[in-house]
Design a protein around this motif. Structure first.
Motif, short mmCIF file in Angstrom:
data_model
loop_
_atom_site.label_atom_id
_atom_site.label_comp_id
_atom_site.label_asym_id
_atom_site.label_seq_id
_atom_site.Cartn_x
_atom_site.Cartn_y
_atom_site.Cartn_z
N ALA A 48 0.83 -1.21 0.00
CA ALA A 48 0.00 0.00 0.00
C ALA A 48 0.86 1.26 0.00
N LEU A 200 -7.23 10.05 -4.02
CA LEU A 200 -7.79 8.70 -4.13
C LEU A 200 -9.31 8.75 -4.25
N TYR A 202 -12.51 6.18 -3.45
CA TYR A 202 -13.07 4.93 -2.91
C TYR A 202 -14.50 4.84 -3.42
N LEU A 211 -11.14 1.07 -6.11
CA LEU A 211 -10.28 2.11 -5.54
C LEU A 211 -9.31 2.58 -6.62
N SER A 213 -5.98 4.71 -6.95
CA SER A 213 -4.88 5.29 -6.18
C SER A 213 -3.73 5.56 -7.13
N ARG A 215 0.98 6.08 -7.37
CA ARG A 215 2.33 6.10 -6.77
C ARG A 215 3.00 7.41 -7.11
N TYR A 223 -7.60 -0.98 -7.67
CA TYR A 223 -8.10 -2.24 -7.09
C TYR A 223 -9.58 -2.35 -7.39
N PRO A 294 -7.15 -3.68 3.62
CA PRO A 294 -6.41 -2.48 3.18
C PRO A 294 -7.29 -1.25 2.92
N THR A 295 -8.60 -1.37 3.06
CA THR A 295 -9.50 -0.26 2.74
C THR A 295 -9.12 1.03 3.48
N ALA A 297 -6.16 1.71 4.67
CA ALA A 297 -4.71 1.98 4.52
C ALA A 297 -4.01 2.01 5.87
C1 PHB Z 1 -2.52 1.88 -2.51
O1 PHB Z 1 -2.18 2.93 -3.11
O2 PHB Z 1 -1.96 0.78 -2.71
C2 PHB Z 1 -3.64 1.95 -1.49
C3 PHB Z 1 -4.12 3.20 -1.11
C4 PHB Z 1 -5.16 3.28 -0.19
C5 PHB Z 1 -5.70 2.11 0.35
C6 PHB Z 1 -5.19 0.86 -0.02
C7 PHB Z 1 -4.16 0.78 -0.94
O3 PHB Z 1 -6.72 2.20 1.24
#
Ligand code: PHB
Ligand code: APR
Length: 390
Positions: A48, A200, A202, A211, A213, A215, A223, A294-295, A297
Protein backbone atom coordinates in the motif's frame (compact mmCIF):
# COMPACT_ATOMS: atom_id res chain seq x y z
CA UNK A 1 27.98 -23.07 15.52
CA UNK A 2 28.85 -19.36 15.74
CA UNK A 3 27.62 -17.25 18.66
CA UNK A 4 27.03 -13.51 18.74
CA UNK A 5 25.29 -11.15 21.12
CA UNK A 6 22.93 -8.21 20.75
CA UNK A 7 20.58 -6.31 23.03
CA UNK A 8 17.48 -6.68 20.78
CA UNK A 9 17.21 -9.48 18.23
CA UNK A 10 14.69 -8.47 15.55
CA UNK A 11 13.08 -11.20 13.45
CA UNK A 12 11.93 -9.80 10.11
CA UNK A 13 13.39 -7.18 7.79
CA UNK A 14 10.15 -5.56 6.65
CA UNK A 15 9.03 -2.05 7.66
CA UNK A 16 8.51 -3.00 11.33
CA UNK A 17 11.86 -4.64 11.84
CA UNK A 18 13.88 -2.11 9.89
CA UNK A 19 12.29 0.94 11.54
CA UNK A 20 12.65 -0.55 15.02
CA UNK A 21 16.31 -1.33 14.31
CA UNK A 22 16.92 2.19 12.99
CA UNK A 23 15.35 3.96 15.98
CA UNK A 24 17.07 1.76 18.59
CA UNK A 25 20.46 2.02 16.87
CA UNK A 26 20.17 5.84 16.86
CA UNK A 27 19.42 5.62 20.61
CA UNK A 28 22.60 3.60 21.19
CA UNK A 29 20.88 0.22 21.55
CA UNK A 30 22.43 -2.69 19.68
CA UNK A 31 20.17 -4.71 17.34
CA UNK A 32 20.49 -7.58 14.90
CA UNK A 33 17.86 -8.15 12.18
CA UNK A 34 17.27 -11.67 10.86
CA UNK A 35 15.40 -11.72 7.53
CA UNK A 36 14.38 -14.96 5.83
CA UNK A 37 14.28 -13.61 2.29
CA UNK A 38 16.83 -11.84 0.13
CA UNK A 39 16.82 -8.06 0.12
CA UNK A 40 15.72 -8.07 -3.54
CA UNK A 41 12.71 -10.21 -2.61
CA UNK A 42 11.71 -7.92 0.25
CA UNK A 43 12.06 -4.84 -1.98
CA UNK A 44 10.10 -6.52 -4.77
CA UNK A 45 6.88 -6.59 -2.77
CA UNK A 46 4.14 -4.24 -3.99
CA UNK A 47 2.26 -2.90 -0.98
CA UNK A 48 0.00 0.00 0.00
CA UNK A 49 0.97 3.62 -0.21
CA UNK A 50 -0.77 5.97 2.24
CA UNK A 51 1.17 7.24 5.28
CA UNK A 52 -0.53 8.80 8.32
CA UNK A 53 0.87 11.96 9.88
CA UNK A 54 2.33 9.97 12.78
CA UNK A 55 4.12 7.68 10.36
CA UNK A 56 5.56 10.64 8.43
CA UNK A 57 6.92 12.11 11.68
CA UNK A 58 8.33 8.78 12.90
CA UNK A 59 10.23 8.38 9.61
CA UNK A 60 11.54 11.95 9.76
CA UNK A 61 12.61 11.56 13.41
CA UNK A 62 14.41 8.33 12.48
CA UNK A 63 16.34 10.16 9.72
CA UNK A 64 14.45 8.31 6.97
CA UNK A 65 12.01 10.97 5.79
CA UNK A 66 14.01 13.01 3.25
CA UNK A 67 12.98 11.18 0.05
CA UNK A 68 9.41 10.84 1.29
CA UNK A 69 9.22 14.62 1.74
CA UNK A 70 10.78 15.19 -1.69
CA UNK A 71 9.04 12.53 -3.78
CA UNK A 72 5.87 11.82 -1.79
CA UNK A 73 2.53 13.52 -2.43
CA UNK A 74 0.71 15.24 0.42
CA UNK A 75 -3.05 14.78 0.05
CA UNK A 76 -5.52 17.06 1.83
CA UNK A 77 -8.47 14.73 1.31
CA UNK A 78 -10.01 11.79 -0.52
CA UNK A 79 -13.05 11.10 -2.70
CA UNK A 80 -15.89 8.76 -1.81
CA UNK A 81 -18.27 7.69 -4.61
CA UNK A 82 -21.50 5.75 -5.04
CA UNK A 83 -24.20 5.61 -7.72
CA UNK A 84 -22.09 7.35 -10.33
CA UNK A 85 -21.17 10.39 -8.27
CA UNK A 86 -18.48 11.31 -5.78
CA UNK A 87 -17.79 13.84 -3.05
CA UNK A 88 -14.64 14.92 -1.26
CA UNK A 89 -13.79 14.49 2.40
CA UNK A 90 -11.42 17.38 3.09
CA UNK A 91 -9.11 16.27 5.93
CA UNK A 92 -7.26 19.61 5.97
CA UNK A 93 -10.42 21.75 6.20
CA UNK A 94 -12.04 19.44 8.75
CA UNK A 95 -9.13 18.68 11.11
CA UNK A 96 -6.06 20.42 9.70
CA UNK A 97 -4.32 17.14 8.84
CA UNK A 98 -3.02 15.43 5.68
CA UNK A 99 -1.78 12.04 4.51
CA UNK A 100 1.27 11.27 2.37
CA UNK A 101 1.04 9.07 -0.72
CA UNK A 102 4.40 7.29 -0.86
CA UNK A 103 4.74 3.56 -1.61
CA UNK A 104 5.69 1.11 1.14
CA UNK A 105 8.31 -0.25 -1.25
CA UNK A 106 9.94 3.21 -1.20
CA UNK A 107 9.73 3.36 2.60
CA UNK A 108 11.45 -0.02 2.80
CA UNK A 109 14.15 1.08 0.34
CA UNK A 110 14.79 4.20 2.46
CA UNK A 111 14.96 2.10 5.63
CA UNK A 112 17.49 -0.32 4.11
CA UNK A 113 19.59 2.62 2.88
CA UNK A 114 19.57 4.20 6.34
CA UNK A 115 20.48 0.88 7.98
CA UNK A 116 23.37 0.41 5.57
CA UNK A 117 24.57 3.98 6.21
CA UNK A 118 24.81 3.19 9.93
CA UNK A 119 26.29 -0.29 9.34
CA UNK A 120 23.18 -1.76 10.91
CA UNK A 121 23.44 -5.52 11.41
CA UNK A 122 21.01 -7.25 9.01
CA UNK A 123 21.33 -10.94 8.09
CA UNK A 124 19.45 -11.69 4.85
CA UNK A 125 18.44 -15.20 3.82
CA UNK A 126 18.53 -16.39 7.43
CA UNK A 127 16.96 -19.86 7.33
CA UNK A 128 15.20 -21.85 10.06
CA UNK A 129 15.09 -18.96 12.50
CA UNK A 130 13.97 -20.29 15.87
CA UNK A 131 13.17 -18.52 19.11
CA UNK A 132 14.70 -20.26 22.10
CA UNK A 133 13.86 -19.87 25.78
CA UNK A 134 11.97 -16.57 25.50
CA UNK A 135 10.79 -17.16 29.07
CA UNK A 136 14.27 -17.66 30.46
CA UNK A 137 17.58 -16.92 28.73
CA UNK A 138 16.34 -15.64 25.37
CA UNK A 139 18.31 -16.49 22.27
CA UNK A 140 17.61 -17.07 18.60
CA UNK A 141 19.15 -19.66 16.30
CA UNK A 142 19.28 -19.69 12.50
CA UNK A 143 21.11 -21.33 9.65
CA UNK A 144 22.94 -19.65 6.79
CA UNK A 145 25.48 -20.90 4.26
CA UNK A 146 25.31 -24.32 5.87
CA UNK A 147 26.34 -22.98 9.28
CA UNK A 148 24.29 -22.87 12.48
CA UNK A 149 24.29 -19.53 14.30
CA UNK A 150 23.16 -18.49 17.79
CA UNK A 151 22.23 -14.93 18.83
CA UNK A 152 22.14 -14.26 22.57
CA UNK A 153 19.98 -11.25 23.41
CA UNK A 154 18.04 -9.41 26.09
CA UNK A 155 14.81 -9.09 24.05
CA UNK A 156 13.30 -10.54 20.88
CA UNK A 157 11.10 -8.41 18.57
CA UNK A 158 8.83 -10.55 16.39
CA UNK A 159 8.54 -8.35 13.29
CA UNK A 160 8.05 -11.37 11.04
CA UNK A 161 4.61 -10.69 9.64
CA UNK A 162 1.39 -12.69 9.58
CA UNK A 163 3.09 -15.91 8.45
CA UNK A 164 6.06 -15.59 10.76
CA UNK A 165 7.06 -17.81 13.68
CA UNK A 166 6.94 -15.30 16.54
CA UNK A 167 3.21 -15.44 17.22
CA UNK A 168 3.39 -19.25 17.22
CA UNK A 169 5.94 -19.05 20.03
CA UNK A 170 3.36 -17.76 22.49
CA UNK A 171 1.72 -20.76 24.24
CA UNK A 172 -1.78 -21.60 23.01
CA UNK A 173 -3.17 -21.16 26.53
CA UNK A 174 -1.79 -17.60 26.62
CA UNK A 175 -2.46 -16.40 23.05
CA UNK A 176 -5.92 -15.09 22.18
CA UNK A 177 -6.84 -14.33 18.55
CA UNK A 178 -9.89 -12.95 16.78
CA UNK A 179 -10.35 -13.04 13.04
CA UNK A 180 -12.80 -12.13 10.33
CA UNK A 181 -12.11 -13.34 6.80
CA UNK A 182 -13.98 -11.26 4.21
CA UNK A 183 -15.93 -13.05 1.45
CA UNK A 184 -13.97 -11.39 -1.36
CA UNK A 185 -10.48 -10.28 -2.37
CA UNK A 186 -8.84 -7.23 -3.88
CA UNK A 187 -7.62 -7.55 -7.46
CA UNK A 188 -4.88 -4.92 -7.78
CA UNK A 189 -2.93 -3.61 -10.75
CA UNK A 190 -0.03 -1.22 -11.26
CA UNK A 191 0.09 0.67 -14.59
CA UNK A 192 2.34 3.31 -16.10
CA UNK A 193 -0.60 5.64 -16.62
CA UNK A 194 -1.59 9.00 -15.19
CA UNK A 195 -3.75 8.72 -12.06
CA UNK A 196 -7.50 8.94 -12.68
CA UNK A 197 -7.82 11.84 -10.20
CA UNK A 198 -5.55 14.08 -8.09
CA UNK A 199 -6.57 12.22 -4.91
CA UNK A 200 -7.79 8.70 -4.13
CA UNK A 201 -11.32 7.59 -5.05
CA UNK A 202 -13.07 4.93 -2.91
CA UNK A 203 -16.14 3.74 -4.83
CA UNK A 204 -19.11 1.69 -3.61
CA UNK A 205 -20.97 0.13 -6.55
CA UNK A 206 -23.69 -2.50 -7.00
CA UNK A 207 -21.08 -4.58 -8.85
CA UNK A 208 -18.53 -4.20 -6.05
CA UNK A 209 -15.88 -1.91 -4.58
CA UNK A 210 -13.23 -0.06 -6.59
CA UNK A 211 -10.28 2.11 -5.54
CA UNK A 212 -8.29 4.51 -7.71
CA UNK A 213 -4.88 5.29 -6.18
CA UNK A 214 -1.43 6.21 -7.41
CA UNK A 215 2.33 6.10 -6.77
CA UNK A 216 3.29 9.23 -8.76
CA UNK A 217 2.05 11.32 -11.70
CA UNK A 218 2.84 8.51 -14.15
CA UNK A 219 2.26 5.39 -12.07
CA UNK A 220 -1.25 4.41 -10.97
CA UNK A 221 -2.53 1.75 -8.60
CA UNK A 222 -6.09 0.41 -8.92
CA UNK A 223 -8.10 -2.24 -7.09
CA UNK A 224 -11.48 -3.88 -7.62
CA UNK A 225 -13.33 -6.23 -5.29
CA UNK A 226 -13.27 -9.71 -6.87
CA UNK A 227 -13.94 -13.31 -5.82
CA UNK A 228 -10.84 -14.36 -3.89
CA UNK A 229 -10.63 -17.66 -5.82
CA UNK A 230 -10.86 -16.05 -9.27
CA UNK A 231 -8.09 -17.33 -11.58
CA UNK A 232 -5.82 -14.39 -12.38
CA UNK A 233 -5.89 -15.39 -16.06
CA UNK A 234 -9.58 -14.48 -16.14
CA UNK A 235 -8.62 -10.87 -15.53
CA UNK A 236 -7.04 -9.75 -18.76
CA UNK A 237 -6.06 -6.09 -18.82
CA UNK A 238 -9.13 -5.29 -20.91
CA UNK A 239 -11.41 -7.16 -18.49
CA UNK A 240 -9.89 -5.29 -15.55
CA UNK A 241 -10.16 -1.82 -17.11
CA UNK A 242 -13.75 -2.48 -18.26
CA UNK A 243 -14.85 -3.55 -14.77
CA UNK A 244 -12.98 -0.74 -13.03
CA UNK A 245 -14.54 1.87 -15.29
CA UNK A 246 -18.03 0.46 -14.67
CA UNK A 247 -17.57 1.00 -10.95
CA UNK A 248 -16.07 4.50 -11.01
CA UNK A 249 -18.18 7.62 -11.65
CA UNK A 250 -18.59 7.96 -15.43
CA UNK A 251 -16.93 11.39 -15.62
CA UNK A 252 -13.79 9.82 -14.15
CA UNK A 253 -14.09 6.55 -16.08
CA UNK A 254 -14.55 8.30 -19.43
CA UNK A 255 -11.47 10.48 -19.00
CA UNK A 256 -9.03 8.06 -17.35
CA UNK A 257 -5.94 6.73 -19.08
CA UNK A 258 -5.62 2.94 -19.31
CA UNK A 259 -2.72 0.86 -20.55
CA UNK A 260 -0.75 -2.34 -20.01
CA UNK A 261 -0.54 -3.44 -16.39
CA UNK A 262 2.94 -4.07 -14.99
CA UNK A 263 1.74 -5.94 -11.92
CA UNK A 264 -1.50 -7.79 -11.18
CA UNK A 265 -2.38 -9.69 -8.00
CA UNK A 266 -5.41 -10.94 -6.10
CA UNK A 267 -5.18 -10.79 -2.31
CA UNK A 268 -7.56 -12.02 0.40
CA UNK A 269 -8.88 -9.63 3.04
CA UNK A 270 -9.04 -10.32 6.73
CA UNK A 271 -9.21 -8.59 10.10
CA UNK A 272 -7.01 -10.34 12.65
CA UNK A 273 -5.73 -9.39 16.10
CA UNK A 274 -3.55 -11.46 18.44
CA UNK A 275 -3.25 -10.71 22.16
CA UNK A 276 -1.10 -10.22 24.13
CA UNK A 277 1.63 -8.53 22.09
CA UNK A 278 4.25 -9.46 24.68
CA UNK A 279 5.17 -12.81 26.23
CA UNK A 280 8.17 -12.71 28.59
CA UNK A 281 11.15 -11.52 26.50
CA UNK A 282 9.24 -11.66 23.17
CA UNK A 283 7.30 -8.76 21.65
CA UNK A 284 4.99 -8.99 18.63
CA UNK A 285 5.14 -6.04 16.21
CA UNK A 286 3.15 -5.17 13.07
CA UNK A 287 1.60 -7.87 10.90
CA UNK A 288 2.90 -10.53 13.32
CA UNK A 289 0.20 -9.32 15.70
CA UNK A 290 -2.55 -7.88 13.49
CA UNK A 291 -3.89 -7.70 9.97
CA UNK A 292 -6.40 -5.17 8.66
CA UNK A 293 -8.26 -5.08 5.32
CA UNK A 294 -6.41 -2.48 3.18
CA UNK A 295 -9.50 -0.26 2.74
CA UNK A 296 -8.41 2.08 5.51
CA UNK A 297 -4.71 1.98 4.52
CA UNK A 298 -3.79 1.06 8.10
CA UNK A 299 -1.41 -1.93 7.71
CA UNK A 300 1.90 -0.10 7.47
CA UNK A 301 0.71 2.69 9.77
CA UNK A 302 -0.21 0.23 12.54
CA UNK A 303 3.21 -1.42 12.21
CA UNK A 304 4.80 2.01 12.70
CA UNK A 305 2.49 2.63 15.65
CA UNK A 306 3.72 -0.55 17.37
CA UNK A 307 7.31 0.49 16.69
CA UNK A 308 6.58 3.86 18.33
CA UNK A 309 5.45 2.16 21.54
CA UNK A 310 8.13 -0.57 21.58
CA UNK A 311 11.09 1.65 20.72
CA UNK A 312 10.00 4.07 23.46
CA UNK A 313 9.64 1.17 25.90
CA UNK A 314 13.07 -0.33 25.15
CA UNK A 315 14.86 3.02 25.27
CA UNK A 316 13.26 3.68 28.67
CA UNK A 317 14.13 0.14 29.81
CA UNK A 318 17.83 0.63 29.09
CA UNK A 319 17.51 3.90 30.98
CA UNK A 320 16.24 2.00 34.03
CA UNK A 321 12.46 2.49 33.61
CA UNK A 322 10.37 -0.62 32.82
CA UNK A 323 6.93 1.02 32.72
CA UNK A 324 6.95 1.08 28.91
CA UNK A 325 7.92 -2.58 28.66
CA UNK A 326 5.19 -3.56 31.11
CA UNK A 327 2.52 -1.51 29.31
CA UNK A 328 3.60 -2.11 25.68
CA UNK A 329 0.96 -4.71 24.85
CA UNK A 330 -1.88 -2.73 26.40
CA UNK A 331 -0.81 0.59 24.82
CA UNK A 332 -0.20 -0.87 21.34
CA UNK A 333 -3.44 -2.87 21.35
CA UNK A 334 -5.53 0.16 22.38
CA UNK A 335 -4.60 1.80 19.07
CA UNK A 336 -4.69 -1.49 17.09
CA UNK A 337 -8.31 -2.12 18.05
CA UNK A 338 -9.42 1.39 17.06
CA UNK A 339 -7.72 1.07 13.67
CA UNK A 340 -9.15 -2.44 13.24
CA UNK A 341 -12.63 -1.06 13.89
CA UNK A 342 -12.19 1.76 11.37
CA UNK A 343 -10.81 -0.62 8.71
CA UNK A 344 -13.73 -3.01 9.30
CA UNK A 345 -16.27 -0.16 9.17
CA UNK A 346 -14.91 1.33 5.93
CA UNK A 347 -14.58 -2.13 4.32
CA UNK A 348 -18.14 -3.05 5.27
CA UNK A 349 -19.52 0.29 4.01
CA UNK A 350 -17.76 0.22 0.65
CA UNK A 351 -17.95 -3.44 -0.42
CA UNK A 352 -20.81 -5.71 -1.54
CA UNK A 353 -21.37 -8.68 0.76
CA UNK A 354 -23.37 -11.78 -0.30
CA UNK A 355 -25.79 -11.25 2.60
CA UNK A 356 -26.41 -7.54 1.80
CA UNK A 357 -29.39 -7.92 -0.51
CA UNK A 358 -31.28 -4.86 -1.72
CA UNK A 359 -31.91 -3.59 1.81
CA UNK A 360 -28.28 -3.89 2.85
CA UNK A 361 -27.07 -2.01 -0.22
CA UNK A 362 -29.65 0.75 0.34
CA UNK A 363 -28.48 1.09 3.96
CA UNK A 364 -24.90 1.53 2.73
CA UNK A 365 -25.94 4.09 0.13
CA UNK A 366 -27.90 5.94 2.82
CA UNK A 367 -24.84 5.96 5.10
CA UNK A 368 -22.68 7.29 2.26
CA UNK A 369 -25.31 9.98 1.56
CA UNK A 370 -25.23 10.88 5.26
CA UNK A 371 -21.42 10.99 5.14
CA UNK A 372 -21.67 13.40 2.23
CA UNK A 373 -24.14 15.66 4.05
CA UNK A 374 -22.66 15.71 7.58
CA UNK A 375 -19.55 17.59 8.71
CA UNK A 376 -19.66 15.55 11.91
CA UNK A 377 -19.67 12.24 10.00
CA UNK A 378 -16.85 13.43 7.74
CA UNK A 379 -14.83 14.56 10.77
CA UNK A 380 -15.13 11.09 12.31
CA UNK A 381 -13.95 9.52 9.07
CA UNK A 382 -11.13 12.07 8.66
CA UNK A 383 -9.82 11.57 12.22
CA UNK A 384 -9.58 7.82 11.71
CA UNK A 385 -8.27 7.88 8.15
CA UNK A 386 -5.41 10.31 8.82
CA UNK A 387 -4.56 8.41 12.02
CA UNK A 388 -5.55 8.71 15.66
CA UNK A 389 -2.86 10.09 18.00
CA UNK A 390 -0.30 7.63 19.37
C1 PHB B 1 -2.52 1.88 -2.51
O1 PHB B 1 -2.18 2.93 -3.11
O2 PHB B 1 -1.96 0.78 -2.71
C2 PHB B 1 -3.64 1.95 -1.49
C3 PHB B 1 -4.12 3.20 -1.11
C4 PHB B 1 -5.16 3.28 -0.19
C5 PHB B 1 -5.70 2.11 0.35
C6 PHB B 1 -5.19 0.86 -0.02
C7 PHB B 1 -4.16 0.78 -0.94
O3 PHB B 1 -6.72 2.20 1.24
N1 APR C 1 12.42 -15.70 9.80
C1 APR C 1 12.92 -14.51 9.35
N2 APR C 1 12.17 -13.59 8.70
C2 APR C 1 10.87 -13.89 8.50
C3 APR C 1 10.28 -15.10 8.95
C4 APR C 1 11.11 -16.02 9.62
N3 APR C 1 10.63 -17.17 10.09
N4 APR C 1 8.96 -15.08 8.58
C5 APR C 1 8.75 -13.92 7.95
N5 APR C 1 9.89 -13.21 7.88
C6 APR C 1 10.08 -11.89 7.25
C7 APR C 1 9.37 -11.74 5.93
O1 APR C 1 10.17 -12.23 4.86
C8 APR C 1 9.16 -10.23 5.86
O2 APR C 1 10.21 -9.58 5.16
O3 APR C 1 9.50 -10.92 8.09
C9 APR C 1 9.14 -9.77 7.31
C10 APR C 1 7.76 -9.28 7.74
O4 APR C 1 7.47 -8.08 7.01
P1 APR C 1 5.94 -7.66 6.69
O5 APR C 1 5.16 -8.88 6.35
O6 APR C 1 6.01 -6.54 5.70
O7 APR C 1 5.37 -7.14 8.07
P2 APR C 1 5.68 -5.77 8.85
O8 APR C 1 7.15 -5.46 8.83
O9 APR C 1 4.97 -5.90 10.14
O10 APR C 1 4.99 -4.63 7.97
C11 APR C 1 3.61 -4.54 7.89
O11 APR C 1 3.75 -4.79 5.56
O12 APR C 1 2.69 -6.69 4.81
C12 APR C 1 2.60 -5.35 4.87
O13 APR C 1 0.29 -4.78 4.83
C13 APR C 1 1.41 -4.95 5.66
O14 APR C 1 1.75 -2.69 5.27
C14 APR C 1 1.86 -3.69 6.26
C15 APR C 1 3.31 -3.91 6.56
Amino acid sequence: MTTTRTQVCIIGGGPSGLLLSQILHRAGIDTLVLERQSRAYVLGRIRAGVLEGGTMQMLRDAGVGARMDTEGFLHDGTYVATRNRGFRVDFDALIGRQVMVYGQTEVTKDLYAARDAMDGRIVDEAADVAIQDAAGTPHVTYRRDGTEHRVDCDWIAGCDGFHGLSRQTIPADVLRTVERVYPFGWLGVLSRTAPAAPELIYANHDRGFALASMRNESLSRYYIQAPVDDPLEKWTDDAFWDELRRRLPSDVADAMETGPTIEKSLAPLRSFVAEPMRWNRLFLVGDAAHIVPPTGAKGLNLAVSDVHYLSDALIRHYGGDDEGIDSYSERALARVWKATRFSWWFTTLMHRFPEDGAFGQRMKQAEIDYLESSRAAQTVMAENYVGLPF
